[in-house]
Scaffold this active site. Sequence first.
Site, PDB file in Angstrom:
ATOM      1  N   SER A   1      -2.485  -1.575   2.741  1.00 42.25           N
ATOM      2  CA  SER A   1      -1.143  -1.231   3.218  1.00 42.25           C
ATOM      3  C   SER A   1      -1.052  -1.764   4.639  1.00 42.25           C
ATOM      4  CB  SER A   1      -0.836   0.304   3.136  1.00 42.25           C
ATOM      5  OG  SER A   1       0.665   0.401   3.662  1.00 42.25           O
TER       6      SER A   1
ATOM      7  N   ASP B   1       5.461  -1.403  -6.596  1.00 41.53           N
ATOM      8  CA  ASP B   1       5.177  -0.672  -5.118  1.00 41.53           C
ATOM      9  C   ASP B   1       6.571  -0.901  -4.479  1.00 41.53           C
ATOM     10  OD1 ASP B   1       4.338  -0.501  -2.560  1.00 41.53           O
ATOM     11  OD2 ASP B   1       2.673  -1.670  -2.657  1.00 41.53           O
TER      12      ASP B   1
ATOM     13  N   HIS C   1       1.919   2.151  -4.894  1.00 40.19           N
ATOM     14  CA  HIS C   1       1.387   1.770  -3.596  1.00 40.19           C
ATOM     15  C   HIS C   1       0.226   2.196  -3.450  1.00 40.19           C
ATOM     16  CE1 HIS C   1       1.521   0.198   0.283  1.00 40.19           C
ATOM     17  NE2 HIS C   1       1.247   1.545   1.022  1.00 40.19           N
TER      18      HIS C   1
END
Length: 358
Positions: free
Chosen positions: A213, A300, A339
């Site tokens: 991320s 995601d 995610h």
Amino acid sequence: MKRRNNAEAKKSGDKNKQKSEKPKPKEKGHKRSLLWSLFCLILFLGYLVLPLLLLIIPGLATKLIFLSFIRWPVFVDFHLPEQYNITATQNVYLTAEDGVNIGVWQVLPESLGHRFKGSSEENTRLFDEALGDDKPVVLYFHGNSGTRATYHRILLYKLLASMDVHVIAVDYRGFGDSGGIATADKIQHDMETVYRWAKERTKNSEVYIWGHSLGTGLSSVFTANLCKAGKCPSGLILESPFNNLLDEVAFHPFGAPWWIVPGYNSLIRYAFKEGAEYFQSDESIDKITCPIMILHAKDDVVVPYNLGRKLYEVGQEKRPKEAPTIKFVSFDAERQLGHKYIVRAPELSSIVKDFIKM
């Protein structure tokens, strides 16, 4: 008899008086309507003002980027990683060049776990020596919020350890029990501190960088600088990456309520432009000469899948022809990995083994 009649008349009069004092239904509805209108007005004004606060309050944008004040689990004893169902792990503090302590977990490969016993001095020596045993080493740089003890991160450490890989999990400054305040430029120094510490101990072992991320932007810029300095790692793994910070904040679901506001996109990009250069993966990827693997789930919603694809396409276009081909691995939305939970894909271990040539 007369008294009784008088009492009854008085009681009847009191009842009538009470009835007359009760608000009429229309008056009640009018008050409720006014309160509801006032609430909606306050909500609407807050809706308009909140993005402006990013311009007014110094440092607010940086705090929202890192969210280092959100810590889950809340009360963590980093000295006792076994409390979080992770074994053969040493808690270490490294000192950055400006004196800030950086908290790190060093996780041993599963095949070495049985040797983790005895005194703390013996264990420290064991951990230092173990990094040079020719097994792959992964430096893990996490995303925003939470700490190195966050659940989905621990799942990844355990998976990698089961593959006989060393893991060094880092809490940047301002996160977990690390000192200092999180800023993108200083975090680059923290990453350099950890990388140098690892390389001093790994001898001929291959060292890989894994970013997740927000950590993908930091890792891309950091790896590009390493490669430019002739210190390129053995490979870079980007899990759920974005192409650049400004596109990510523009499409982040937290900003969805403001997408219809005229000028919002320009405002948000202006507010977050300070420090954005430390997250520009699309500006760094052509300088990364080591192998790259991108992992992204199609469902995601935090970092949209199309931003990961954009990064891949930029890399394919801009990287030197002699650079290794970027490997892009996608995971179907039906699997609901989202995610954070690509780690739950049963094939991930074989994908990673193939990439690091185990």
